[in-house]
Design a protein around this motif. Structure first.
Motif, mmCIF file in Angstrom:
data_model
loop_
_atom_site.group_PDB
_atom_site.id
_atom_site.type_symbol
_atom_site.label_atom_id
_atom_site.label_comp_id
_atom_site.label_asym_id
_atom_site.label_seq_id
_atom_site.Cartn_x
_atom_site.Cartn_y
_atom_site.Cartn_z
ATOM 1 N N ALA A 222 0.830 -1.204 0.000
ATOM 2 C CA ALA A 222 0.000 0.000 0.000
ATOM 3 C C ALA A 222 0.866 1.256 0.000
ATOM 4 O O ALA A 222 0.564 2.241 -0.685
ATOM 5 N N GLU A 223 1.965 1.223 0.762
ATOM 6 C CA GLU A 223 2.878 2.367 0.798
ATOM 7 C C GLU A 223 3.529 2.621 -0.554
ATOM 8 O O GLU A 223 3.963 3.743 -0.848
ATOM 9 N N HIS A 224 3.582 1.585 -1.390
ATOM 10 C CA HIS A 224 4.190 1.708 -2.711
ATOM 11 C C HIS A 224 3.130 1.798 -3.805
ATOM 12 O O HIS A 224 3.423 1.543 -4.990
ATOM 13 N N GLY A 225 1.917 2.152 -3.430
ATOM 14 C CA GLY A 225 0.876 2.423 -4.411
ATOM 15 C C GLY A 225 0.266 1.221 -5.077
ATOM 16 O O GLY A 225 -0.271 1.326 -6.187
ATOM 17 N N ARG A 226 0.301 0.075 -4.408
ATOM 18 C CA ARG A 226 -0.228 -1.148 -4.979
ATOM 19 C C ARG A 226 -1.522 -1.547 -4.287
ATOM 20 O O ARG A 226 -1.688 -1.338 -3.095
ATOM 21 N N GLY A 227 -2.432 -2.155 -5.058
ATOM 22 C CA GLY A 227 -3.661 -2.652 -4.473
ATOM 23 C C GLY A 227 -4.888 -2.263 -5.273
ATOM 24 O O GLY A 227 -4.825 -1.465 -6.214
ATOM 25 N N VAL A 228 -6.019 -2.827 -4.890
ATOM 26 C CA VAL A 228 -7.295 -2.535 -5.527
ATOM 27 C C VAL A 228 -7.804 -1.195 -4.996
ATOM 28 O O VAL A 228 -7.916 -1.012 -3.781
ATOM 29 N N PRO A 229 -8.124 -0.240 -5.884
ATOM 30 C CA PRO A 229 -8.646 1.041 -5.407
ATOM 31 C C PRO A 229 -10.031 0.875 -4.784
ATOM 32 O O PRO A 229 -10.901 0.212 -5.357
ATOM 33 N N THR A 230 -10.220 1.405 -3.595
ATOM 34 C CA THR A 230 -11.521 1.410 -2.926
ATOM 35 C C THR A 230 -11.745 2.811 -2.363
ATOM 36 O O THR A 230 -10.802 3.609 -2.256
ATOM 37 N N PRO A 231 -12.989 3.139 -1.978
ATOM 38 C CA PRO A 231 -13.247 4.461 -1.394
ATOM 39 C C PRO A 231 -12.396 4.744 -0.163
ATOM 40 O O PRO A 231 -12.109 5.904 0.150
ATOM 41 N N GLY A 232 -11.979 3.680 0.526
ATOM 42 C CA GLY A 232 -11.175 3.864 1.729
ATOM 43 C C GLY A 232 -9.687 3.758 1.515
ATOM 44 O O GLY A 232 -8.903 3.837 2.471
ATOM 45 N N GLY A 233 -9.263 3.569 0.262
ATOM 46 C CA GLY A 233 -7.840 3.448 -0.021
ATOM 47 C C GLY A 233 -7.517 2.160 -0.749
ATOM 48 O O GLY A 233 -8.398 1.328 -1.030
ATOM 49 N N LEU A 234 -6.248 1.969 -1.057
ATOM 50 C CA LEU A 234 -5.790 0.783 -1.767
ATOM 51 C C LEU A 234 -5.824 -0.450 -0.860
ATOM 52 O O LEU A 234 -5.450 -0.383 0.311
ATOM 53 N N VAL A 235 -6.254 -1.579 -1.419
ATOM 54 C CA VAL A 235 -6.269 -2.844 -0.691
ATOM 55 C C VAL A 235 -5.444 -3.861 -1.475
ATOM 56 O O VAL A 235 -5.922 -4.434 -2.467
ATOM 57 N N PRO A 236 -4.189 -4.089 -1.097
ATOM 58 C CA PRO A 236 -3.361 -5.080 -1.793
ATOM 59 C C PRO A 236 -3.933 -6.483 -1.622
ATOM 60 O O PRO A 236 -4.485 -6.831 -0.566
ATOM 61 N N ILE A 237 -3.767 -7.295 -2.654
ATOM 62 C CA ILE A 237 -4.249 -8.675 -2.640
ATOM 63 C C ILE A 237 -3.043 -9.606 -2.496
ATOM 64 O O ILE A 237 -2.191 -9.680 -3.390
ATOM 65 N N VAL A 238 -2.979 -10.295 -1.361
ATOM 66 C CA VAL A 238 -1.790 -11.101 -1.017
ATOM 67 C C VAL A 238 -2.222 -12.482 -0.532
ATOM 68 O O VAL A 238 -2.374 -12.727 0.675
ATOM 69 N N PRO A 239 -2.465 -13.433 -1.427
ATOM 70 C CA PRO A 239 -2.704 -14.802 -0.974
ATOM 71 C C PRO A 239 -1.509 -15.299 -0.157
ATOM 72 O O PRO A 239 -0.355 -15.088 -0.545
ATOM 73 N N THR A 240 -1.808 -15.947 0.959
ATOM 74 C CA THR A 240 -0.759 -16.357 1.897
ATOM 75 C C THR A 240 -0.945 -17.818 2.273
ATOM 76 O O THR A 240 -2.062 -18.251 2.584
ATOM 77 N N LEU A 241 0.152 -18.569 2.263
ATOM 78 C CA LEU A 241 0.142 -19.984 2.636
ATOM 79 C C LEU A 241 1.112 -20.190 3.782
ATOM 80 O O LEU A 241 2.240 -19.681 3.747
ATOM 81 N N GLY A 242 0.676 -20.924 4.798
ATOM 82 C CA GLY A 242 1.519 -21.171 5.954
ATOM 83 C C GLY A 242 1.883 -22.639 6.100
ATOM 84 O O GLY A 242 1.122 -23.521 5.703
#
Length: 273
Positions: free
Chosen positions: A79-99
């Motif tokens: 988000a700090e680097h301008g990545r993510g889906v634009p929403t009214p509340g700001g960018l929401v990066p999409i990060v699938p995570t596997l543990g």
């Protein structure tokens, strides 16, 4: 993977770690889980029936379900680097995570700051090590099916067909182990070690093919087929095996060829002792 616009970074601790793959731009992806005890976050968005059109990064992490918190740091960095889906509340990066499960009783697991550090590391001018006990592979082991614990780690491979490339990066933390199974060790009452949910092989397949989400899902299936060629026993109830497949879209290619290469790439990477 930098020639495909993918940067890899690790945070490596004493007994655990995490590995992030940051895509240069939002990238089409899908995935599949076949093990019985997965730990994941945002994986549902990879379903071809979901609206999400692309992902910004994939995080592989130790720490079992606790380690999924490292994705918070990856999201913050993106988000700090301008990545993510634009929403009214700001960018929401999409990060699938596997543990994967590498808990050692110390309480030390990857957290938000470690995910952020892994993203910083991905921007370093040099390509990091993609094999060995680093990042998400730091605490990985294999062999528990026969009552032993053998060190493992990250494994990588690249296969090509003309301009088509398929890369795989996997953290091999399997209940089984590379190679054919020793049938003489099998007993009807169960395996030598039956600790539920303490393993998992997780990984990412990246191709430069132009694929849609359905084709990426088929490629992820091929990754699991490659895992089945390399690990015995595989996809047990003690594992949480999962793969993400992402396509950066530079080369027109048949999904059947991409899937075949994914099978071979995973088998080559994971089957390395």
């Amino acid at each position: 993977m930098r020639d495909l616009g993918v940067r890899v970074g690790h945070w490596t601790g004493e007994h655990t770690g995490c590995t992030v793959l940051v895509f240069e731009r939002a990238t089409v992806a899908s995935g599949e889980v076949r093990g019985g005890a997965p730990a994941s976050r945002e994986f549902e968005l990879l379903d071809p029936t979901r609206a999400n059109a692309g992902i910004d990064a994939v995080l592989l992490t130790g720490g079992s379900a606790f380690g999924l918190a490292a994705a918070d740091g990856v999201m913050r960095w993106l988000a700090e680097h301008g990545r993510g889906v634009p929403t009214p509340g700001g960018l929401v990066p999409i990060v699938p995570t596997l543990g994967l499960y590498d808990l050692d009783g110390s309480g030390n697991t990857p957290e938000s700051e470690q995910g952020y550090e892994a993203c910083d590391a991905a921007m370093a001018p040099f390509e990091p090590a993609l094999d060995g006990p680093v990042g998400a592979g730091r605490g990985a082991t294999v062999g528990q099916w026969r009552g032993v614990t053998l060190p493992s780690g990250l494994r990588s491979a690249t296969v090509t067909a003309g301009r088509l490339q398929v890369h795989v990066l996997a953290a091999v933390n399997a209940f089984g182990e590379p190679g054919p199974i020793d049938r003489g060790l099998l007993r009807p009452e169960g395996f030598a070690s039956g600790s539920f949910g303490r393993n998992t092989t997780i990984g990412v397949v990246v191709t430069n093919a132009r694929l849609d989400k359905v084709a990426c899902a088929l490629t992820a299936q091929g990754a699991h087929d490659g895992l089945a060629k390399a690990i015995s026993p595989v996809h047990t109830r003690m594992d949480g095996d999962a793969f993400v497949a992402a396509a950066t879209g530079e080369v027109e290619a048949s999904v059947d060829v991409v899937r075949a290469l994914a099978v071979e790439a995973v088998a080559e990477a994971v089957g390395t002792p």
